[in-house]
Every structure is written in C-alpha cells, then in structure tokens.
Design a protein around this motif. Structure first.
Motif, PDB file in Angstrom:
ATOM      1  N   GLU A   1       0.818  -1.213   0.000  1.00 45.00           N
ATOM      2  CA  GLU A   1       0.000   0.000   0.000  1.00 45.00           C
ATOM      3  C   GLU A   1       0.853   1.265   0.000  1.00 45.00           C
ATOM      4  O   GLU A   1       1.960   1.280   0.541  1.00 45.00           O
ATOM      5  CB  GLU A   1      -0.944  -0.014   1.193  1.00 45.00           C
ATOM      6  CG  GLU A   1      -0.227  -0.140   2.523  1.00 45.00           C
ATOM      7  CD  GLU A   1      -1.166  -0.498   3.645  1.00 45.00           C
ATOM      8  OE1 GLU A   1      -2.379  -0.337   3.503  1.00 45.00           O
ATOM      9  OE2 GLU A   1      -0.665  -0.942   4.687  1.00 45.00           O
ATOM     10  N   ALA A   2       0.356   2.276  -0.675  1.00 46.05           N
ATOM     11  CA  ALA A   2       0.997   3.604  -0.734  1.00 46.05           C
ATOM     12  C   ALA A   2       2.426   3.545  -1.280  1.00 46.05           C
ATOM     13  O   ALA A   2       3.285   4.290  -0.856  1.00 46.05           O
ATOM     14  CB  ALA A   2       0.960   4.291   0.636  1.00 46.05           C
ATOM     15  N   TRP A   3       2.666   2.637  -2.214  1.00 48.45           N
ATOM     16  CA  TRP A   3       3.952   2.541  -2.908  1.00 48.45           C
ATOM     17  C   TRP A   3       5.116   2.241  -1.978  1.00 48.45           C
ATOM     18  O   TRP A   3       6.254   2.608  -2.253  1.00 48.45           O
ATOM     19  CB  TRP A   3       4.241   3.794  -3.729  1.00 48.45           C
ATOM     20  CG  TRP A   3       3.257   3.987  -4.838  1.00 48.45           C
ATOM     21  CD1 TRP A   3       2.216   4.872  -4.850  1.00 48.45           C
ATOM     22  CD2 TRP A   3       3.208   3.294  -6.084  1.00 48.45           C
ATOM     23  NE1 TRP A   3       1.520   4.760  -6.032  1.00 48.45           N
ATOM     24  CE2 TRP A   3       2.115   3.798  -6.815  1.00 48.45           C
ATOM     25  CE3 TRP A   3       3.977   2.282  -6.658  1.00 48.45           C
ATOM     26  CZ2 TRP A   3       1.775   3.340  -8.071  1.00 48.45           C
ATOM     27  CZ3 TRP A   3       3.636   1.827  -7.922  1.00 48.45           C
ATOM     28  CH2 TRP A   3       2.557   2.354  -8.613  1.00 48.45           C
ATOM     29  N   GLN A   4       4.839   1.558  -0.879  1.00 46.83           N
ATOM     30  CA  GLN A   4       5.919   1.127   0.006  1.00 46.83           C
ATOM     31  C   GLN A   4       6.559  -0.126  -0.592  1.00 46.83           C
ATOM     32  O   GLN A   4       5.864  -1.072  -0.939  1.00 46.83           O
ATOM     33  CB  GLN A   4       5.376   0.816   1.401  1.00 46.83           C
ATOM     34  CG  GLN A   4       4.849   2.023   2.139  1.00 46.83           C
ATOM     35  CD  GLN A   4       5.922   3.069   2.347  1.00 46.83           C
ATOM     36  OE1 GLN A   4       7.037   2.773   2.754  1.00 46.83           O
ATOM     37  NE2 GLN A   4       5.597   4.308   2.033  1.00 46.83           N
ATOM     38  N   PRO A   5       7.893  -0.163  -0.720  1.00 46.58           N
ATOM     39  CA  PRO A   5       8.541  -1.355  -1.258  1.00 46.58           C
ATOM     40  C   PRO A   5       8.257  -2.566  -0.361  1.00 46.58           C
ATOM     41  O   PRO A   5       8.261  -2.458   0.859  1.00 46.58           O
ATOM     42  CB  PRO A   5      10.029  -1.002  -1.240  1.00 46.58           C
ATOM     43  CG  PRO A   5      10.070   0.491  -1.233  1.00 46.58           C
ATOM     44  CD  PRO A   5       8.852   0.923  -0.461  1.00 46.58           C
ATOM     45  N   SER A   6       8.037  -3.699  -0.992  1.00 48.21           N
ATOM     46  CA  SER A   6       7.811  -4.917  -0.220  1.00 48.21           C
ATOM     47  C   SER A   6       9.152  -5.474   0.252  1.00 48.21           C
ATOM     48  O   SER A   6      10.206  -5.111  -0.272  1.00 48.21           O
ATOM     49  CB  SER A   6       7.062  -5.962  -1.053  1.00 48.21           C
ATOM     50  OG  SER A   6       7.865  -6.414  -2.120  1.00 48.21           O
ATOM     51  N   ALA A   7       9.097  -6.340   1.214  1.00 52.40           N
ATOM     52  CA  ALA A   7      10.324  -6.929   1.765  1.00 52.40           C
ATOM     53  C   ALA A   7      11.030  -7.791   0.727  1.00 52.40           C
ATOM     54  O   ALA A   7      12.257  -7.815   0.664  1.00 52.40           O
ATOM     55  CB  ALA A   7      10.000  -7.758   3.003  1.00 52.40           C
ATOM     56  N   LYS A   8      10.266  -8.504  -0.110  1.00 48.64           N
ATOM     57  CA  LYS A   8      10.861  -9.385  -1.111  1.00 48.64           C
ATOM     58  C   LYS A   8       9.979  -9.400  -2.355  1.00 48.64           C
ATOM     59  O   LYS A   8       9.016 -10.154  -2.442  1.00 48.64           O
ATOM     60  CB  LYS A   8      11.003 -10.810  -0.535  1.00 48.64           C
ATOM     61  CG  LYS A   8      11.347 -11.900  -1.538  1.00 48.64           C
ATOM     62  CD  LYS A   8      12.717 -11.712  -2.177  1.00 48.64           C
ATOM     63  CE  LYS A   8      13.124 -12.869  -3.063  1.00 48.64           C
ATOM     64  NZ  LYS A   8      12.726 -12.768  -4.442  1.00 48.64           N
TER      65      LYS A   8
END
Length: 157
Positions: free
Chosen positions: A94-101
C-alpha cells in the motif's frame, strides 16, 4: 489449454480460451465477492479480498490453507484497462511502500474471440530463481485449477 511461449527466462505463462465474455472475467478479477469464490485452488479458500482497482491502488488477498494457515498477499495495480488488461505487482504494498521481497508482476489480458475470451496470465519474476521456485510451487497446476474455477464462475454470471 493453449500454449503461449514465455518471452524471457523469468516468465511463466498460462493461456486459456474461456467460454465467457471478457467483461465477466474482468468482473471476477475485480469484484471482491467474486474473487473470494474462485481465487485459490480448492481446498484453499480466499477469506479476505480488498482491492482498489486503479493504477497505484493497493490490494490485499489472503489465501487460507486447509490447515487454517493464512497467506497474505499485498500488491499494487500498475495498469488497469477495464475488460482488457490488469497489471499488478507485489514489489510494492500500500501507498507505494517497497515490499520486503519482490517476487512477481502479473499481466492479465482478456482478448475477445467471438463470444469467448482468450485469457492470458503472464507472470514475470525478478530472477530466474524466483521463476523456478514458482514453477516448483506448482504454478501451472495451481493457476490452472484457479483458471478452471474462474471460467466456471464467469459462466454463471
């Protein structure tokens, strides 16, 4: 099942000619109540589907295994062309947060073929290893079962 070749060594592809118009398949991919009915291969379930179907819109889809274990999947829609194309990725939450992987980007196309639809799911992975892992997880079998479930539901709409 139709065979569509992958365009890179990091891609898996599933193509089917489905006996339903593309508008119904698109609804099954974009309406939470419908997604819950077909998205996970039985006996898995999809108890949570939250989608904001627009470029930049987030989604949360939770699959639940027969053992009760939840597998949450978050992502972002990159491209939305109603009844024609959906592109989404797990590289962002959400909200263009980079995912962990980051693992994959999915490109779905719905091409009219008379009263039927040529449905193509192109899944592009960040690495060859990710593609191989997805293949070993049973991509073709799992996505194939889900596509059968999708086609069956769309035929009832």
């Amino acid at each position: 099942m139709t065979t569509t070749p992958a365009t890179t060594d990091r891609e898996l592809v599933l193509t089917r000619l489905i006996d339903a118009p593309r508008e119904k398949l698109y609804r099954c991919w974009t309406e939470p109540a419908l997604m819950k009915r077909w998205f996970a291969p039985k006996p898995y379930e999809t108890p949570v589907v939250e989608v904001n179907v627009r470029p930049g819109g987030a989604n949360l889809i939770v699959m639940r295994g027969p053992d009760g274990q939840d597998m949450p999947n978050r992502g972002i829609y990159l491209e939305v062309v109603p009844n024609e194309r959906l592109v989404f990725t797990d590289a962002f939450t959400e909200a263009w947060q980079p995912s962990a992987k980051p693992f994959m980007t999915v490109i779905l196309t719905f091409e009219p073929q008379g009263a039927k639809t040529l449905y193509t799911a192109r899944v592009r992975h960040w690495t060859v290893e990710d593609r191989e892992a997805h293949e070993k997880m049973g991509f073709h079998q799992g996505w194939g079962i889900c596509t059968d479930q999708l086609a069956a539901l769309a035929a009832t709409l």
